[in-house]
Enzyme design. Structure first.
Site, short mmCIF file in Angstrom:
data_model
loop_
_atom_site.label_atom_id
_atom_site.label_comp_id
_atom_site.label_asym_id
_atom_site.label_seq_id
_atom_site.Cartn_x
_atom_site.Cartn_y
_atom_site.Cartn_z
N SER A 294 83.47 13.14 76.94
CA SER A 294 84.59 14.05 77.17
C SER A 294 84.15 15.42 77.65
CB SER A 294 85.41 14.22 75.89
OG SER A 294 84.59 14.70 74.83
N GLY A 295 82.87 15.77 77.50
CA GLY A 295 82.44 17.07 77.95
C GLY A 295 81.16 17.52 77.26
N LEU B 40 74.71 22.43 72.78
CA LEU B 40 74.55 21.74 71.50
C LEU B 40 74.55 20.23 71.64
CD1 LEU B 40 76.93 23.90 69.25
CD2 LEU B 40 74.44 24.04 69.41
N GLY B 41 75.21 19.73 72.66
CA GLY B 41 75.29 18.29 72.86
C GLY B 41 76.30 17.98 73.95
N ASP C 257 87.44 7.10 68.70
CA ASP C 257 86.00 7.11 68.99
C ASP C 257 85.22 7.49 67.74
OD1 ASP C 257 83.72 6.76 70.46
OD2 ASP C 257 83.83 8.70 71.48
N VAL D 1 79.17 20.55 74.86
CA VAL D 1 79.44 21.51 73.79
C VAL D 1 78.39 22.61 73.82
CG1 VAL D 1 79.78 21.83 71.31
CG2 VAL D 1 80.43 19.67 72.39
N LYS E 48 83.68 23.40 73.46
CA LYS E 48 83.57 22.18 74.24
C LYS E 48 84.23 22.38 75.60
CE LYS E 48 83.30 17.92 73.13
NZ LYS E 48 83.43 16.54 72.65
#
Length: 779
Positions: A487-488, A482-483, A597, A490, A504
């Site tokens: 941080s990681g 998904l994106g 963020d 998804v 995630k």
């Protein structure tokens, strides 16, 4: 085609004719005079002067029974706040409400003339009944003195300016879609503390504030004997025992109510003017299963993942359509003595005998086990809802029963006590053996057998711990991405219970299992309409994964910076909702959370384009009373980072305020900051400085169209100028380099109202128009 058009026009004009006919036959009264009456067939109502509330005969959809009630005029479902005859509805024909000429008493009569309800006053000088703008139905004399008022006899709701005192109580409805009095009550106890209590025919049980703690641990006091509670116009609920609760949309100009709902929870709800729907802005109990008796006798409340009821093994529902009726045994044998007991381990073993199976709920934090007595012939299996998800070896089972030990049959007492002591002693020995085995398997680095692991696993609930294998299966081996971000990555997934989720997969943000566990379990308790819900996590070996609710319309940047852009109304709603979510993180949840963020990519939009802040769980968690923050691992995104990051100053919630200001200005402008005209691409603050300079120059020069020159031209002028001007001012105040000059998220609405008031007075608007402007802000 022509016939279809004619048919449509015919139906259209027929609908208008019927509507006009209905309007012509209905009549709104500002007052009901002495000697006059309203019949159930007459379609007449008493309305408040500002048309906020309506009083008259009210019927549930599809019902021929009527209640004399007060409701919110502009709510979509005509939400009722008071009923005179909640337990005795009247007939749809021949019933009427009248003010008797003889003694001025307001009387409700049924079709046969029998009195169903009447006011407890006999005042010869009663002049008329009126419905005030507060929602209070009053009887007045000629001088305007109030002789009786509905505020003195509340049902399940109190309104702003209504006072709950020691001799009053709120009582819930029995079930959803009913006015009948239920079992849940809010009232002041003899100890001067405001309590929620389940007062059912079987038992009476306090459940809020937490009965496991004393008054002072619950942050209440019993020293004030005045016993007064009220909801004010700002959305703050206060009581004399030092309880203070704030609606998440705190501020003036909003229609609110405080209601004890049929599920036993106490909630503040705010009316959304544009839709007529209600939004929960505060509730007393965050975990609905903590409400005692919500599933009736022999019922257990579980999270699957939303709250639901199941019957205790060996029992079935009394009424398939009503959980309040609880469950009944599937066997006919009478169980002598207690049907169950709980065995708890708080350093040493404790047995609690249960004669009634009440207040049942499932909890992974219960340090013990519950045993239920059933006839030997009854074969039951553990409900499918009870399934483990943790690989940790913990001696925890679902808590089926809570509360104090119940009384039990005293016949053959000595024999039974000997049996119980022997049984508890055996259990203690087994548990000691179990602990030794767990220690052996853990510290001697042997793998834990499946049978032992099953007995140790934490029971899943609304927030749970997943294992890596089930998340790998849910995401089809992490196939649909998904994106991704710093941080990681998804991935989209579907859990075994058919929930669509976003998983995630984290990088090296978190290292230690203990740290990850502590932070994620804290975040898992957080619930707000403008925050993405976290369903659980996985911490297994080197794997660190978070499981979120799946949000349909992706992130804000996808709808803001491309051809399929958002309209002004949607942008405004996103700005307001995002502010509420951040205010909750900063000021209202149990742990003070700084997001660190805030950017369009981390603001997701649901199916109705309402904002939900994502990734807040990756920020450092610290308590409100901490002297400062030591955040160093997690950094923001270029363009949204506050100056204090680069200056190595202590990080506070003002970094989120800065990021929010940048997002607001981007929504107004409709482009990324990096896309604006810059002199030096290496200086990330130049685009922002350019905008600040442009606004100041245009305002100082008296440019009347300065707002139009800033707002996204793709909107083609279709925006609210007052809202746009206000958002620009708020956005600029949020990106001040000196963080002490930035507002807090909690003061966001206050700042807005103050600015509006200033602008209204400068433009010559009377103060009476301010409430309308505030409503415009909330719409």
């Amino acid at each position: 085609m022509r016939n279809q058009t004619l048919k449509f026009l015919y139906l259209f004009f027929l609908a208008i004719t019927l509507s006009l006919f209905h309007s012509a036959n209905s009549k709104s009264l500002l007052r009901l005079k002495r000697g006059a009456s309203i019949s159930v067939e007459g379609n007449n109502f008493i309305t408040s002067p500002d048309d906020s509330f309506t009083c008259g005969f009210y019927a549930m959809p599809g019902s021929k029974a009527y209640w004399f009630a007060i409701w919110f005029t502009n709510s979509k479902d005509k939400t009722v706040v008071w009923t005179a005859n909640r337990d005795r509805p009247v007939n749809s024909q021949g019933s009427r409400i009248s003010i008797q000429g003889a003694d001025g008493t307001m009387v409700l009569t049924d079709v046969d003339g029998s009195i169903i309800w009447q006011t407890n006053t006999r005042k010869s000088d009663v002049s008329a009944a009126e419905l005030l703008n507060t929602g209070n139905l009053v009887l007045k004399n000629q001088r305007g003195d109030i002789l009786w008022q509905s505020f003195e006899v509340p049902t399940d709701t109190i309104l702003p300016s209504q006072i709950l005192t020691k001799d009053k109580r709120l009582t819930s409805s029995l079930r959803k879609g009913s006015f009948e009095s239920g079992y849940f009550n809010l009232y002041f106890g003899s100890d001067n503390v405001l309590w929620l209590i389940n007062d059912s025919p079987e038992t009476s049980s306090l459940y809020w504030p937490n009965p496991d703690f004393d008054i002072h641990t619950n942050k209440r006091t019993n020293y004030n004997s005045s016993r007064i509670a009220f909801l004010d116009d700002m959305g703050m609920f206060r009581s004399s025992d030092k309880l203070q609760a704030n609606a998440s949309d705190k501020g003036f100009g909003i229609k609110r109510r405080l209601t004890i709902d049929h599920d036993g929870n106490l909630r503040i709800c705010s009316l959304i003017i544009s839709t007529g729907l209600w939004m929960i802005t505060w509730q007393a109990i965050s975990q609905p299963c903590k409400v005692h008796g919500v599933c009736g006798t022999n019922g257990i409340c579980v999270y699957a993942p939303t709250p639901k009821c199941i019957c205790t093994p060996g029992y079935e529902m009394n009424d398939p359509s009503d959980w309040i009726a609880g469950c009944k045994p599937t066997f006919k044998e009478a169980l002598l003595s207690s049907p169950a007991f709980a065995y708890k381990t708080w350093g040493s073993g404790h047995c609690y005998v249960k004669s009634d199976l009440f207040n049942g709920y499932m909890s992974p934090d219960f340090p013990g086990s519950v045993y239920i007595k059933l006839p030997r012939r009854v074969q039951v299996s553990k409900p499918s809802i009870f399934h483990g998800s943790s690989t940790m070896c913990e001696s925890r089972e679902a808590e089926i029963l809570v509360g104090s030990p119940s009384m039990y049959d005293i016949t053959r007492r000595t024999a039974r006590w000997g049996y119980i002591y022997s049984f508890c002693g055996a259990l203690g020995a087994i548990e000691l053996l179990f602990i030794v085995l767990c220690w052996w398997f853990l510290f001697m680095k042997h793998s834990v057998p499946a049978s032992v692991e099953d007995g140790c696993r934490m029971i899943s609930n609304q927030f749970r711990r997943f294992n890596y294998a089930e998340l790998k299966k849910a995401t089809n081996n992490f196939r649909e991405e998904l994106g991704s971000g710093g941080s990681g990555v998804v991935y989209k997934g579907v859990l075994a219970d058919d929930r669509v989720v976003a998983v995630k997969r984290l990088g090296d943000v978190f290292q230690g299992q203990d740290e990850f566990w502590a932070e994620m379990t804290t975040v898992g308790k957080i619930n707000h309409i403008n925050l993405v819900r976290m369903w659980g996590f996985c911490s297994e070996g080197r794997h660190r994964l978070l499981v979120y609710e799946y949000v349909d319309n992706m992130s804000l940047d996808k709808h803001l910076f491309y051809l399929n852009f958002l309209g002004w109304k949607q942008r405004f709603a996103v700005a307001l909702g995002t502010a509420k979510g951040l205010a909750y993180l900063h000021h209202e949840c149990l742990e003070w959370i700084i997001h660190c963020d805030v950017k369009p990519e981390n603001i997701l939009l649901d199916i109705e384009f309402q904002p939900k802040i994502a990734d807040f769980g990756l920020a450092k968690l610290s308590r409100r009373d901490s002297p400062g923050s030591e955040i160093s691992r997690i950094r923001g995104t270029k363009g949204y980072m506050a100056p204090e990051w680069a200056l190595n100053h202590p990080i506070t919630a003002k970094v989120d305020v800065y990021g929010y200001g940048v997002v607001v200005l981007e929504m107004i402008k409709g482009v990324k900051l990096a896309n604006w005209v810059v002199d030096d691409a290496e200086d990330q603050e130049i685009p922002l400085k350019n905008l600040c300079r442009q606004v100041k120059e245009k305002v100082q020069c008296g440019n009347s169209s300065w707002v139009e020159s800033i707002v996204d031209p793709r909107l083609e002028g279709k925006f609210n100028r007052i809202q746009a001007e206000t958002l620009i001012q708020i956005g600029l105040s949020c990106v001040e380099e000196d963080r002490s000059k930035r507002p807090t998220m909690a003061s966001f609405e206050w700042y807005f109202v103050k600015f509006l008031k200033h602008r209204a007075l400068l433009n010559g608007l009377p103060r009476s128009k301010l409430s309308r402007i505030r409503q415009m802000w909330k719409a």
